[in-house]
Design a protein around this motif. Structure first.
Motif, PDB file in Angstrom:
ATOM      1  N   ARG A   1      -1.294  43.492  -8.149  1.00  0.00           N
ATOM      2  CA  ARG A   1      -1.482  42.404  -7.191  1.00  0.00           C
ATOM      3  C   ARG A   1      -2.950  42.007  -7.176  1.00  0.00           C
ATOM      4  O   ARG A   1      -3.750  42.601  -7.878  1.00  0.00           O
ATOM      5  CB  ARG A   1      -1.032  42.835  -5.792  1.00  0.00           C
ATOM      6  N   THR A   2      -3.282  41.032  -6.366  1.00  0.00           N
ATOM      7  CA  THR A   2      -4.678  40.620  -6.219  1.00  0.00           C
ATOM      8  C   THR A   2      -5.160  40.936  -4.805  1.00  0.00           C
ATOM      9  O   THR A   2      -4.357  41.172  -3.901  1.00  0.00           O
ATOM     10  CB  THR A   2      -4.865  39.111  -6.503  1.00  0.00           C
ATOM     11  N   TYR A   3      -6.493  40.926  -4.665  1.00  0.00           N
ATOM     12  CA  TYR A   3      -7.133  41.240  -3.386  1.00  0.00           C
ATOM     13  C   TYR A   3      -8.204  40.193  -3.096  1.00  0.00           C
ATOM     14  O   TYR A   3      -8.851  39.687  -4.003  1.00  0.00           O
ATOM     15  CB  TYR A   3      -7.794  42.634  -3.439  1.00  0.00           C
ATOM     16  N   ASP A   4      -8.397  39.915  -1.822  1.00  0.00           N
ATOM     17  CA  ASP A   4      -9.449  38.990  -1.399  1.00  0.00           C
ATOM     18  C   ASP A   4     -10.810  39.681  -1.379  1.00  0.00           C
ATOM     19  O   ASP A   4     -11.842  39.021  -1.532  1.00  0.00           O
ATOM     20  CB  ASP A   4      -9.135  38.426  -0.010  1.00  0.00           C
ATOM     21  N   ALA A   5     -10.807  40.988  -1.189  1.00  0.00           N
ATOM     22  CA  ALA A   5     -12.059  41.750  -1.149  1.00  0.00           C
ATOM     23  C   ALA A   5     -11.878  43.064  -1.895  1.00  0.00           C
ATOM     24  O   ALA A   5     -10.875  43.760  -1.722  1.00  0.00           O
ATOM     25  CB  ALA A   5     -12.484  42.009   0.288  1.00  0.00           C
ATOM     26  N   TRP A   6     -12.874  43.386  -2.700  1.00  0.00           N
ATOM     27  CA  TRP A   6     -12.897  44.624  -3.489  1.00  0.00           C
ATOM     28  C   TRP A   6     -14.116  45.415  -3.046  1.00  0.00           C
ATOM     29  O   TRP A   6     -15.228  44.910  -3.090  1.00  0.00           O
ATOM     30  CB  TRP A   6     -13.020  44.255  -4.959  1.00  0.00           C
ATOM     31  N   HIS A   7     -13.922  46.637  -2.602  1.00  0.00           N
ATOM     32  CA  HIS A   7     -15.030  47.474  -2.140  1.00  0.00           C
ATOM     33  C   HIS A   7     -15.080  48.744  -2.977  1.00  0.00           C
ATOM     34  O   HIS A   7     -14.070  49.427  -3.150  1.00  0.00           O
ATOM     35  CB  HIS A   7     -14.855  47.842  -0.664  1.00  0.00           C
ATOM     36  N   ASP A   8     -16.261  49.061  -3.494  1.00  0.00           N
ATOM     37  CA  ASP A   8     -16.464  50.285  -4.258  1.00  0.00           C
ATOM     38  C   ASP A   8     -17.870  50.789  -3.985  1.00  0.00           C
ATOM     39  O   ASP A   8     -18.843  50.198  -4.403  1.00  0.00           O
ATOM     40  CB  ASP A   8     -16.279  50.013  -5.754  1.00  0.00           C
ATOM     41  N   ARG A   9     -17.953  51.885  -3.252  1.00  0.00           N
ATOM     42  CA  ARG A   9     -19.242  52.508  -2.965  1.00  0.00           C
ATOM     43  C   ARG A   9     -19.374  53.853  -3.678  1.00  0.00           C
ATOM     44  O   ARG A   9     -20.351  54.565  -3.500  1.00  0.00           O
ATOM     45  CB  ARG A   9     -19.374  52.704  -1.441  1.00  0.00           C
ATOM     46  N   ALA A  10     -18.372  54.209  -4.502  1.00  0.00           N
ATOM     47  CA  ALA A  10     -18.391  55.579  -5.007  1.00  0.00           C
ATOM     48  C   ALA A  10     -17.824  55.773  -6.402  1.00  0.00           C
ATOM     49  O   ALA A  10     -17.756  56.906  -6.850  1.00  0.00           O
ATOM     50  CB  ALA A  10     -17.604  56.465  -4.042  1.00  0.00           C
ATOM     51  N   THR A  11     -17.446  54.729  -7.095  1.00  0.00           N
ATOM     52  CA  THR A  11     -16.753  54.948  -8.359  1.00  0.00           C
ATOM     53  C   THR A  11     -17.494  54.412  -9.577  1.00  0.00           C
ATOM     54  O   THR A  11     -17.628  55.111 -10.578  1.00  0.00           O
ATOM     55  CB  THR A  11     -15.344  54.324  -8.309  1.00  0.00           C
ATOM     56  N   PHE A  12     -17.965  53.197  -9.523  1.00  0.00           N
ATOM     57  CA  PHE A  12     -18.490  52.541 -10.719  1.00  0.00           C
ATOM     58  C   PHE A  12     -19.586  53.358 -11.405  1.00  0.00           C
ATOM     59  O   PHE A  12     -19.641  53.416 -12.628  1.00  0.00           O
ATOM     60  CB  PHE A  12     -18.974  51.122 -10.397  1.00  0.00           C
ATOM     61  N   HIS A  13     -20.440  54.025 -10.628  1.00  0.00           N
ATOM     62  CA  HIS A  13     -21.520  54.781 -11.254  1.00  0.00           C
ATOM     63  C   HIS A  13     -21.024  56.006 -12.039  1.00  0.00           C
ATOM     64  O   HIS A  13     -21.769  56.571 -12.829  1.00  0.00           O
ATOM     65  CB  HIS A  13     -22.613  55.178 -10.249  1.00  0.00           C
ATOM     66  N   PHE A  14     -19.774  56.413 -11.842  1.00  0.00           N
ATOM     67  CA  PHE A  14     -19.216  57.514 -12.623  1.00  0.00           C
ATOM     68  C   PHE A  14     -18.642  57.055 -13.967  1.00  0.00           C
ATOM     69  O   PHE A  14     -18.238  57.876 -14.786  1.00  0.00           O
ATOM     70  CB  PHE A  14     -18.133  58.259 -11.840  1.00  0.00           C
ATOM     71  N   LEU A  15     -18.590  55.768 -14.181  1.00  0.00           N
ATOM     72  CA  LEU A  15     -18.051  55.246 -15.438  1.00  0.00           C
ATOM     73  C   LEU A  15     -19.172  55.194 -16.470  1.00  0.00           C
ATOM     74  O   LEU A  15     -19.866  54.199 -16.617  1.00  0.00           O
ATOM     75  CB  LEU A  15     -17.427  53.870 -15.213  1.00  0.00           C
ATOM     76  N   VAL A  16     -19.335  56.278 -17.194  1.00  0.00           N
ATOM     77  CA  VAL A  16     -20.442  56.402 -18.138  1.00  0.00           C
ATOM     78  C   VAL A  16     -20.061  55.941 -19.549  1.00  0.00           C
ATOM     79  O   VAL A  16     -20.940  55.701 -20.372  1.00  0.00           O
ATOM     80  CB  VAL A  16     -21.006  57.845 -18.174  1.00  0.00           C
ATOM     81  N   GLU A  17     -18.793  55.805 -19.814  1.00  0.00           N
ATOM     82  CA  GLU A  17     -18.330  55.337 -21.125  1.00  0.00           C
ATOM     83  C   GLU A  17     -18.180  53.815 -21.101  1.00  0.00           C
ATOM     84  O   GLU A  17     -17.570  53.266 -20.174  1.00  0.00           O
ATOM     85  CB  GLU A  17     -16.989  55.972 -21.491  1.00  0.00           C
ATOM     86  N   PRO A  18     -18.708  53.121 -22.117  1.00  0.00           N
ATOM     87  CA  PRO A  18     -18.605  51.652 -22.149  1.00  0.00           C
ATOM     88  C   PRO A  18     -17.171  51.136 -22.044  1.00  0.00           C
ATOM     89  O   PRO A  18     -16.930  50.134 -21.364  1.00  0.00           O
ATOM     90  CB  PRO A  18     -19.226  51.279 -23.499  1.00  0.00           C
ATOM     91  N   THR A  19     -16.208  51.808 -22.663  1.00  0.00           N
ATOM     92  CA  THR A  19     -14.821  51.339 -22.578  1.00  0.00           C
ATOM     93  C   THR A  19     -14.294  51.426 -21.150  1.00  0.00           C
ATOM     94  O   THR A  19     -13.526  50.564 -20.723  1.00  0.00           O
ATOM     95  CB  THR A  19     -13.892  52.135 -23.526  1.00  0.00           C
TER      96      THR A  19
END
Length: 182
Positions: free
Chosen positions: A115-133
Motif C-alpha cells: 500500500r502507500t502512505y502519506d507519511a514515512w518516518h524512519d529514525r532508526a533504520t536507514f543508517h544500518f543499510l551499509v550495502e548499496p543494494t
C-alpha cells in the motif's frame, strides 16, 4: 482502524535474532537511542502530515512515536520492525490503543509494502543499510510507497557520527549525501 494481525515477511540472515535479543534483554530506556518523546520527529510529522492521512514508522523498535500519533488522532498508523519482540512490547504498552495501529514484522532490506502512505518516518533504520543494494532497495521502496505530495521524515547518523551502533556497522551522511541518495 482495526488492528490487523502481524505479518512476518522478508527476514534475512540473523538480523532478526540480533534485534530480538536486544529487545528481550534491555528495557526500552536502557538502549542508547531511547527518547521518552521523539520531539523532533513528532514536530515534523505534525507540521507536514495530517492525522487524517496514513503514516508508517519504519524500524520503530519500542519507540513511543506511535503512542503520540494515536493520542493525537492518527487512525491509520503502521508500525514496522524486524523484531517481533519489539512489536509485542509496543502492542502491550498501547493496550486498547493498539487497535489504531497495524503492526508489520519485516526486514526492510527485502520488504515490499502492499500500500502507500502519506507519511514515512524512519529514525532508526536507514543508517544500518551499509550495502548499496540494500540502500537502493530502500530508496525505491520509499519512492513507491509514499503518496505524491507525501512526506518522508528520515534521521541518520551525521557524517561525523558513530561507525557502529548496537554492535552493527552504520552508514553516515551529510545532508547533501542524503539528497543525492534519494
Amino acid at each position: 482502524m482495526v488492528s490487523e494481525p502481524s505479518v512476518s515477511v522478508g527476514k534475512v540472515d540473523d538480523s532478526v535474532g540480533h534485534w530480538d535479543f536486544v529487545f528481550e534483554t534491555k528495557a526500552s530506556e536502557e538502549v542508547s537511542w531511547f527518547q521518552a518523546e521523539s520531539t523532533t520527529s513528532l514536530r515534523l510529522l505534525q507540521r507536514w502530515a495530517s492525522p487524517a492521512g496514513s503514516v508508517i514508522d519504519v524500524g520503530a523498535g519500542t519507540s513511543t512515536v506511535v503512542d503520540a500519533l494515536v493520542d493525537a488522532g492518527w487512525r491509520d498508523a503502521t508500525v514496522l520492525d524486524i523484531s517481533d519482540t519489539a512489536l509485542a512490547k509496543v502492542r502491550n504498552r498501547l493496550g486498547d490503543r493498539a487497535n489504531a495501529a497495524t503492526f508489520v514484522s519485516a526486514d526492510v532490506r527485502s520488504w515490499r509494502p502492499n500500500r502507500t502512505y502519506d507519511a514515512w518516518h524512519d529514525r532508526a533504520t536507514f543508517h544500518f543499510l551499509v550495502e548499496p543494494t540494500d540502500r537502493d532497495h530502500y530508496v525505491a521502496m520509499v519512492t513507491q510507497a509514499v503518496t505524491p505530495g507525501g512526506v518522508v521524515v528520515l534521521a541518520t547518523f551525521a557524517a561525523d557520527g558513530p561507525t557502529e551502533c548496537s554492535a552493527l556497522p552504520t552508514s553516515r551522511y551529510s545532508p547533501e549525501e542524503l539528497v543525492r541518495t534519494f
